[in-house]
Enzyme design. Structure first.
Site, PDB file in Angstrom:
ATOM      1  N   VAL A   1       0.838  -1.196   0.000  1.00 49.01           N
ATOM      2  CA  VAL A   1       0.000   0.000   0.000  1.00 49.01           C
ATOM      3  C   VAL A   1       0.872   1.245   0.000  1.00 49.01           C
ATOM      4  O   VAL A   1       1.553   1.548   0.987  1.00 49.01           O
ATOM      5  CB  VAL A   1      -0.945   0.020   1.219  1.00 49.01           C
ATOM      6  CG1 VAL A   1      -1.848   1.245   1.165  1.00 49.01           C
ATOM      7  CG2 VAL A   1      -1.771  -1.259   1.281  1.00 49.01           C
TER       8      VAL A   1
ATOM      9  N   SER B   1      -1.030   4.260  -5.016  1.00 52.56           N
ATOM     10  CA  SER B   1      -1.669   3.023  -5.466  1.00 52.56           C
ATOM     11  C   SER B   1      -1.320   1.859  -4.549  1.00 52.56           C
ATOM     12  O   SER B   1      -0.357   1.924  -3.775  1.00 52.56           O
ATOM     13  CB  SER B   1      -1.254   2.693  -6.906  1.00 52.56           C
ATOM     14  OG  SER B   1       0.127   2.372  -6.970  1.00 52.56           O
TER      15      SER B   1
ATOM     16  N   ASP C   1       7.375  -0.291   3.334  1.00 54.17           N
ATOM     17  CA  ASP C   1       7.866  -0.447   1.961  1.00 54.17           C
ATOM     18  C   ASP C   1       9.382  -0.595   1.930  1.00 54.17           C
ATOM     19  O   ASP C   1       9.918  -1.392   1.140  1.00 54.17           O
ATOM     20  CB  ASP C   1       7.421   0.728   1.087  1.00 54.17           C
ATOM     21  CG  ASP C   1       7.797   2.089   1.677  1.00 54.17           C
ATOM     22  OD1 ASP C   1       8.058   2.186   2.898  1.00 54.17           O
ATOM     23  OD2 ASP C   1       7.822   3.066   0.904  1.00 54.17           O
TER      24      ASP C   1
ATOM     25  N   THR D   1       6.858  25.240 -22.191  1.00 52.45           N
ATOM     26  CA  THR D   1       6.659  24.975 -20.763  1.00 52.45           C
ATOM     27  C   THR D   1       6.589  23.486 -20.453  1.00 52.45           C
ATOM     28  O   THR D   1       7.173  23.014 -19.470  1.00 52.45           O
ATOM     29  CB  THR D   1       5.373  25.671 -20.272  1.00 52.45           C
ATOM     30  OG1 THR D   1       5.473  27.071 -20.525  1.00 52.45           O
ATOM     31  CG2 THR D   1       5.177  25.442 -18.773  1.00 52.45           C
TER      32      THR D   1
END
Length: 247
Positions: A7, A11, A104, A176
């Site tokens: 998680v 996403s 993570d 740009t």
């Protein structure tokens, strides 16, 4: 099948495993307002829930963690393994407060399959450079991810707007869109290349480099380093941690 939830802030990278390999992957949007019931409806569009025999959750979004735990217990009738203090991971952390280290980071480190010192480059909402040696995370660098950098320019300037993440054909832009793309994409590439040299000076040893994350292919194509890619590294780590915690 074992379902593996990574998680993130943007996403939920999800994998399915037979216990040995990662057989299938898919992504669901991270939404802190979604209920367990709504997440279950989304999950059913990818997989038959009846084949799920185990669940592990590695999360940096507490509200979604709770939703997935509730989903697992209510609909799958299983108790998920959650990466949190007390969970067996096989990874040690050199940090002032190890409890602050994200799931993570730990899962990525747990996904390594060799004992060599390794720099993991994980490109997501935030870009993380994780140095791992002897199953220990000895240090981490965190920087804004590509999409986050573009959002920052769009949200905090009057005349710059959000653009797609693409690699422009040259460094110096003439409009740009190309100017922003060059700054964000090439800026990330040069950051990684520069940090690689500085990290090597600091650790005083050679090390492997692995790149992972949703945008790793984009960066890998243009970076001037010898890097291996493993898109499923975090899922492999989740699987390894799951195995350490089942009876």
């Amino acid at each position: 099948m074992i379902i593996l939830f990574d998680v993130g802030n943007t996403s939920i990278y999800t994998g399915l495993s037979n216990g040995t390999n990662i057989d299938e992957t898919f992504r669901m949007n991270t939404d802190i307002h979604k209920s367990p019931d709504e997440y279950f409806v989304t999950l059913k569009s990818f997989i038959d829930p009846n084949v799920i025999t185990g669940v592990i959750i590695g999360s940096v979004v507490p509200l979604v963690t709770q939703a997935l735990i509730a989903l697992t217990e209510k609909y799958l009738k299983l108790k998920p393994v959650v990466i949190e203090p007390g969970t067996k991971t096989g990874i040690f952390v050199k940090a002032d407060n190890p409890r602050e280290v994200g799931a993570d980071l730990i899962a990525n480190a747990a996904g390594l399959d060799n004992p060599h010192p390794t720099l993991i480059i994980d490109l997501g909402t935030a870009n993380k450079l994780i140095y791992v040696k002897n199953q220990m995370i000895t240090g981490v660098i965190i920087a804004p991810g590509l999409q986050l950098s573009i959002h920052a320019l769009d949200g905090n300037t009057a005349l710059l707007h959000e653009v797609d993440i693409k690699v422009p054909k040259k460094y110096l832009g003439n409009n740009t869109i190309h100017c922003i793309q060059s700054g964000v994409v090439y800026g990330t590439i040069v950051m990684i290349e520069g940090m690689f040299g500085r990290i090597r000076e600091e650790v005083g040893e050679d090390f492997d480099v692995i790149i992972t994350g949703g945008l790793s292919s984009l960066i890998l194509e243009h970076i001037r380093l010898d890097i291996k890619q493993d898109k499923e590294l975090v899922l492999k780590g989740l699987l390894n941690i799951y195995k350490k915690n089942i009876k």
